[in-house]
Structures are given as structure tokens and as C-alpha cells.
Design a protein around this motif. Structure first.
Motif, PDB file in Angstrom:
ATOM      1  N   LEU B  36       0.838  -1.200   0.000  1.00  0.00           N
ATOM      2  CA  LEU B  36       0.000   0.000   0.000  1.00  0.00           C
ATOM      3  C   LEU B  36       0.871   1.247   0.000  1.00  0.00           C
ATOM      4  CD1 LEU B  36      -2.832   1.174   0.173  1.00  0.00           C
ATOM      5  CD2 LEU B  36      -2.682   1.028   2.636  1.00  0.00           C
ATOM      6  N   ALA B  37       1.956   1.223   0.812  1.00  0.00           N
ATOM      7  CA  ALA B  37       2.862   2.366   0.856  1.00  0.00           C
ATOM      8  C   ALA B  37       3.508   2.577  -0.515  1.00  0.00           C
ATOM      9  CB  ALA B  37       3.924   2.151   1.930  1.00  0.00           C
ATOM     10  N   GLY B  38       3.890   1.469  -1.165  1.00  0.00           N
ATOM     11  CA  GLY B  38       4.471   1.586  -2.502  1.00  0.00           C
ATOM     12  C   GLY B  38       3.494   2.177  -3.500  1.00  0.00           C
ATOM     13  N   ALA B  39       2.240   1.742  -3.392  1.00  0.00           N
ATOM     14  CA  ALA B  39       1.216   2.245  -4.304  1.00  0.00           C
ATOM     15  C   ALA B  39       0.986   3.736  -4.091  1.00  0.00           C
ATOM     16  CB  ALA B  39      -0.090   1.471  -4.098  1.00  0.00           C
ATOM     17  N   LEU B  40       1.021   4.156  -2.805  1.00  0.00           N
ATOM     18  CA  LEU B  40       0.836   5.586  -2.521  1.00  0.00           C
ATOM     19  C   LEU B  40       2.014   6.393  -3.067  1.00  0.00           C
ATOM     20  CD1 LEU B  40      -0.700   5.697   1.037  1.00  0.00           C
ATOM     21  CD2 LEU B  40      -1.794   5.997  -1.161  1.00  0.00           C
ATOM     22  N   GLN B  41       3.215   5.783  -3.008  1.00  0.00           N
ATOM     23  CA  GLN B  41       4.399   6.427  -3.595  1.00  0.00           C
ATOM     24  C   GLN B  41       4.186   6.658  -5.091  1.00  0.00           C
ATOM     25  OE1 GLN B  41       7.525   6.315  -1.521  1.00  0.00           O
ATOM     26  NE2 GLN B  41       8.205   7.923  -2.927  1.00  0.00           N
ATOM     27  N   ARG B  42       3.666   5.639  -5.708  1.00  0.00           N
ATOM     28  CA  ARG B  42       3.394   5.705  -7.144  1.00  0.00           C
ATOM     29  C   ARG B  42       2.366   6.808  -7.439  1.00  0.00           C
ATOM     30  NH1 ARG B  42       4.639   3.640 -12.329  1.00  0.00           N
ATOM     31  NH2 ARG B  42       2.873   4.316 -13.544  1.00  0.00           N
ATOM     32  N   PHE B  49       4.603  14.794 -10.279  1.00  0.00           N
ATOM     33  CA  PHE B  49       5.393  14.981 -11.495  1.00  0.00           C
ATOM     34  C   PHE B  49       4.551  14.849 -12.742  1.00  0.00           C
ATOM     35  CE2 PHE B  49       8.409  13.474  -8.286  1.00  0.00           C
ATOM     36  CZ  PHE B  49       9.238  14.586  -8.259  1.00  0.00           C
ATOM     37  N   GLY B  50       3.637  13.838 -12.760  1.00  0.00           N
ATOM     38  CA  GLY B  50       2.836  13.649 -13.964  1.00  0.00           C
ATOM     39  C   GLY B  50       1.681  14.615 -14.042  1.00  0.00           C
ATOM     40  N   GLN B  51       1.204  15.104 -12.878  1.00  0.00           N
ATOM     41  CA  GLN B  51       0.014  15.935 -12.799  1.00  0.00           C
ATOM     42  C   GLN B  51      -1.140  15.310 -13.570  1.00  0.00           C
ATOM     43  OE1 GLN B  51       0.941  20.003 -13.542  1.00  0.00           O
ATOM     44  NE2 GLN B  51       2.454  20.041 -11.918  1.00  0.00           N
ATOM     45  N   THR B  52      -1.254  13.985 -13.408  1.00  0.00           N
ATOM     46  CA  THR B  52      -2.321  13.241 -14.062  1.00  0.00           C
ATOM     47  C   THR B  52      -3.635  13.518 -13.342  1.00  0.00           C
ATOM     48  OG1 THR B  52      -0.619  11.542 -14.082  1.00  0.00           O
ATOM     49  CG2 THR B  52      -2.750  10.945 -15.006  1.00  0.00           C
ATOM     50  N   PRO B  53      -4.746  13.565 -14.074  1.00  0.00           N
ATOM     51  CA  PRO B  53      -6.045  13.647 -13.396  1.00  0.00           C
ATOM     52  C   PRO B  53      -6.232  12.443 -12.471  1.00  0.00           C
ATOM     53  CG  PRO B  53      -6.293  14.095 -15.715  1.00  0.00           C
ATOM     54  CD  PRO B  53      -4.871  13.689 -15.520  1.00  0.00           C
ATOM     55  N   LEU B  54      -6.938  12.654 -11.367  1.00  0.00           N
ATOM     56  CA  LEU B  54      -7.001  11.648 -10.310  1.00  0.00           C
ATOM     57  C   LEU B  54      -7.545  10.290 -10.769  1.00  0.00           C
ATOM     58  CD1 LEU B  54      -5.914  11.580  -7.625  1.00  0.00           C
ATOM     59  CD2 LEU B  54      -7.903  12.712  -6.719  1.00  0.00           C
ATOM     60  N   ASP B 126       1.501  20.664  -3.551  1.00  0.00           N
ATOM     61  CA  ASP B 126       2.417  20.653  -2.412  1.00  0.00           C
ATOM     62  C   ASP B 126       1.722  20.122  -1.165  1.00  0.00           C
ATOM     63  OD1 ASP B 126       4.554  21.521  -3.786  1.00  0.00           O
ATOM     64  OD2 ASP B 126       4.177  23.660  -3.415  1.00  0.00           O
ATOM     65  N   ASP B 127       0.474  20.606  -0.976  1.00  0.00           N
ATOM     66  CA  ASP B 127      -0.281  20.155   0.187  1.00  0.00           C
ATOM     67  C   ASP B 127      -0.545  18.659   0.098  1.00  0.00           C
ATOM     68  OD1 ASP B 127      -1.572  20.831   2.593  1.00  0.00           O
ATOM     69  OD2 ASP B 127      -3.488  20.485   1.584  1.00  0.00           O
ATOM     70  N   GLN B 128      -0.948  18.211  -1.082  1.00  0.00           N
ATOM     71  CA  GLN B 128      -1.218  16.781  -1.253  1.00  0.00           C
ATOM     72  C   GLN B 128       0.042  15.961  -1.015  1.00  0.00           C
ATOM     73  OE1 GLN B 128      -3.527  15.547  -4.629  1.00  0.00           O
ATOM     74  NE2 GLN B 128      -4.253  17.634  -4.929  1.00  0.00           N
ATOM     75  N   LEU B 129       1.175  16.503  -1.506  1.00  0.00           N
ATOM     76  CA  LEU B 129       2.452  15.806  -1.307  1.00  0.00           C
ATOM     77  C   LEU B 129       2.737  15.639   0.174  1.00  0.00           C
ATOM     78  CD1 LEU B 129       5.123  14.726  -2.434  1.00  0.00           C
ATOM     79  CD2 LEU B 129       5.991  17.055  -2.361  1.00  0.00           C
ATOM     80  N   LYS B 130       2.479  16.735   0.929  1.00  0.00           N
ATOM     81  CA  LYS B 130       2.737  16.696   2.364  1.00  0.00           C
ATOM     82  C   LYS B 130       1.898  15.592   3.025  1.00  0.00           C
ATOM     83  CE  LYS B 130       2.885  21.019   3.568  1.00  0.00           C
ATOM     84  NZ  LYS B 130       2.347  22.216   4.191  1.00  0.00           N
ATOM     85  N   HIS B 131       0.626  15.522   2.640  1.00  0.00           N
ATOM     86  CA  HIS B 131      -0.246  14.530   3.275  1.00  0.00           C
ATOM     87  C   HIS B 131       0.098  13.117   2.833  1.00  0.00           C
ATOM     88  CE1 HIS B 131      -2.761  17.962   4.482  1.00  0.00           C
ATOM     89  NE2 HIS B 131      -3.037  17.157   5.490  1.00  0.00           N
ATOM     90  N   LEU B 132       0.552  12.964   1.585  1.00  0.00           N
ATOM     91  CA  LEU B 132       0.975  11.631   1.138  1.00  0.00           C
ATOM     92  C   LEU B 132       2.189  11.165   1.929  1.00  0.00           C
ATOM     93  CD1 LEU B 132       0.423  11.963  -2.673  1.00  0.00           C
ATOM     94  CD2 LEU B 132      -0.450  10.122  -1.264  1.00  0.00           C
ATOM     95  N   ARG B 133       3.124  12.125   2.165  1.00  0.00           N
ATOM     96  CA  ARG B 133       4.303  11.780   2.963  1.00  0.00           C
ATOM     97  C   ARG B 133       3.900  11.367   4.375  1.00  0.00           C
ATOM     98  NH1 ARG B 133       8.576  14.368   0.018  1.00  0.00           N
ATOM     99  NH2 ARG B 133       8.463  13.035  -1.815  1.00  0.00           N
ATOM    100  N   LEU B 134       2.954  12.152   4.943  1.00  0.00           N
ATOM    101  CA  LEU B 134       2.476  11.839   6.296  1.00  0.00           C
ATOM    102  C   LEU B 134       1.873  10.440   6.345  1.00  0.00           C
ATOM    103  CD1 LEU B 134       1.773  12.692   9.182  1.00  0.00           C
ATOM    104  CD2 LEU B 134      -0.403  13.529   8.315  1.00  0.00           C
TER     105      LEU B 134
END
Lengths: 67, 173
Positions: B36-42, B49-54, B126-134
Motif C-alpha cells: 500500500l505504501a508503494g502504491a501511494l508512492q506511485r 510529477f505527472g500531474q495526471t487527473p485523479l 504541495d499540500d497533497q504531497l505533504k499529506h501523502l508523505r504523512l
């Protein structure tokens, strides 16, 4: 006589298995569960003993108070 | 007599099997948390980086992750593409709760995942990145706890299944 011996073996088997489960659970740090298992095993064995005692008293009744 | 013997062996077999299944759940949990952690990394890569739609990002994540975890993201992507005017958060919550029992993971990981779902797609990257890291840090902690549980309970549940089966057999003889 045959039935009596098998009952004794059954109680001994329950004791051994319960003891193994108890040590296993205690080793893994679940002491409360281990104690509950022991208590339940004790109650089960108690029921069996009560049944055997009941048989014994019936026997005594038929021997001494026969009518 | 023969019937008794067959019944006793069936009970023994079933008890042993239950014990092994329980042990397998304990063994699978850390693995699946790591997945799951790997998938969240992806997903993080897709977002930052890709800025793909969700929905597309979820689809990619689902097809790249291993099986039980990929199903979670696939479920979310399916609910999202089904539309019905629900918000992303509702889709995420509903899909995760529905697909969660197919994995070996438990409630703490679900809480972390659901909290993440209320953030994703709501703010800038940036905010999303922060929460993904958390979420990644929290999942790491859960993985360690799950590994401790595995060391403790895997062997225990295996032998406990067999012992309980033996006990039932003795009681019923």
C-alpha cells in the motif's frame, strides 16, 4: 468398567491439552485469555465429574436402599 | 467406529487449516501494508510529477500495484468513473470500506487511508504531497507494529488451531 476408564482418559487428555494451550497463550503474553481457557476447561471437567458422581450415588442408592 | 475416526480426522484437518489461515493473515499484513505504501508512492509520482487527473492516476496505480492492494485503487477508480455526482471523498471512503475486507489489513491502516482520502484532490500539489508523505510515515509505523504482531502471533495461531481441534475431538469422543 470400560466406560469409566475411557472417561478418565478423556479428562486426562483435556487436562493436557488445556495445559498446552495455557502455556502457549502465556508465552505470547495473553495471560487473561489463558486464564479464561483454564477456567472453561475446569468447568467442563467439573461437569463430567458431577455426572460420574451422580452415577456413583445412584449405585449406592440401589445397593443400600433397594426397594 | 470408522465413522468416528473419519469425523475426528475431519475436525483435526479443519482446525489445522483455520490455524494456518489465521497465521497467513498475520504474515500477509506487513507485506500488504508495504504494498500500500508503494502504491501511494506511485500515486504521489503521478500527482506531483505527472500531474495526471485523479481517476487516471488511480487507474495507473491500480494496474501497477500488487494484487490485493491494486483492487482497492481499482475500486476507487471504478466508483469515480461511474460518476453519479458524488465527491471524490465519498467515492474513496465507500470503495475503500467495501474492498478492505478482501485484504489482510486492519482498522489502523484503514483510518490512515481514509484520512488521506479527505485530502486528495482537494488542494494544490504541495499540500497533497505533504499529506501523502504523512500517510507514508504512518503506514511505516503500522508496518512495524504489524511485524511485531506477526512475530508474536503467527506461530501461536498455527499451533492453537491444532490444539483446539484436538480438544474438540477429545470432548466429543
Amino acid at each position: 468398567m470400560d466406560i469409566d476408564v475411557s472417561a478418565i482418559f478423556q479428562i486426562a487428555g483435556i487436562g493436557i491439552i488445556i495445559a498446552m494451550i495455557h502455556t502457549l497463550l502465556k508465552q505470547m503474553g495473553k495471560e487473561e485469555v489463558a486464564h479464561w481457557v483454564t477456567v472453561i476447561g475446569f468447568v467442563v471437567v467439573l461437569f463430567m465429574v458431577v455426572r460420574l458422581l451422580n452415577d456413583l450415588f445412584q449405585e449406592i442408592k440401589t445397593i443400600f436402599l433397594f426397594q | 467406529m470408522l465413522l468416528k475416526l473419519i469425523g475426528a480426522s475431519l475436525i483435526l484437518f479443519a482446525g489445522t487449516l483455520i490455524g494456518f489461515l489465521q497465521a497467513a493473515r498475520f504474515a500477509d499484513r506487513p507485506k500488504q501494508i508495504r504494498q500500500l505504501a508503494g502504491a501511494l508512492q506511485r500515486l504521489e509520482t503521478e500527482i506531483v510529477f505527472g500531474q495526471t487527473p485523479l481517476p487516471d492516476a488511480l487507474q495507473h496505480t491500480a494496474s501497477n500495484a500488487g494484487q490485493p492492494v491494486g483492487r482497492l485503487f481499482q475500486a476507487v477508480a471504478d466508483e469515480l468513473s461511474a460518476g453519479e455526482g458524488r465527491s471524490f471523498r465519498e467515492c474513496w471512503d465507500h470503495a475503500m470500506r467495501r474492498a478492505w475486507p478482501t485484504t489482510s489489513m486492519r482498522a489502523p491502516e484503514l483510518t490512515v487511508t481514509l484520512r488521506l482520502g479527505s485530502i486528495l484532490g482537494m488542494s494544490d500539489k504541495d499540500d497533497q504531497l505533504k499529506h501523502l508523505r504523512l500517510a507514508a510515515v504512518q503506514l511505516k509505523a503500522e508496518e512495524d507494529a504489524a511485524r511485531d504482531d506477526q512475530a508474536k502471533y503467527e506461530k501461536m495461531s498455527r499451533s492453537l488451531g491444532l490444539l483446539l481441534a484436538v480438544l474438540v475431538v477429545i470432548l466429543m469422543v
